[in-house]
Write a protein that holds these residues in place. Structure first.
Motif: not given
Length: 124
Positions: A27-32, A85-108
């Motif tokens: 899809d069009t990248f700039s839509n997200y 400056s990565l820290k050991p406690e930042e060990t994790a699986t990192y995920y990329c996400a997309a949505r249309g609007a730049f609101i309520a962005i903290i909630a998965p």
């Protein structure tokens, strides 16, 4: 509908750096607006950073401010996460996400599309 594929994870020592990439297609990248989240074993998925559709606005979790930088390249349909400056406690699986609007962005649950994740391991 957009498909997301992350890359760039790996093993790094504490204090080191990694650059994650997320390639978008379908899809069009700039839509997200685009975001990065992370999830450690036994923990909930947590917000890391987000960038709006134009790339002019960004938002970071307090824990990564000043160390992580999110950016996007519309020519490459890719969003990046530079992690310093990565820290050991930042060990994790990192995920990329997309949505249309730049609101309520903290909630998965607010995000519509997800990649498969890339593992980041920070050794002490």
């Amino acid at each position: 509908q957009v498909q997301l594929v992350e890359s760039g994870g790996g093993l790094v020592q504490a204090g080191g750096s990694l650059r994650l990439s997320c390639a978008a297609s379908g899809d069009t990248f700039s839509n997200y607006a685009m975001g990065w989240f992370r999830q450690a074993p036994g923990k909930e998925r947590e917000f890391v950073a987000a960038i709006n559709r134009s790339g002019l606005n960004t938002y970071y979790a307090d824990s990564v401010k000043g160390r992580f930088t999110i950016s996007r390249d519309s020519a490459k349909n890719t969003v990046f996460l530079q992690m310093n400056s990565l820290k050991p406690e930042e060990t994790a699986t990192y995920y990329c996400a997309a949505r249309g609007a730049f609101i309520a962005i903290i909630a998965p649950r607010a995000w519509d599309y997800w990649g498969q994740g890339t593992q980041v391991t920070v050794s002490s």
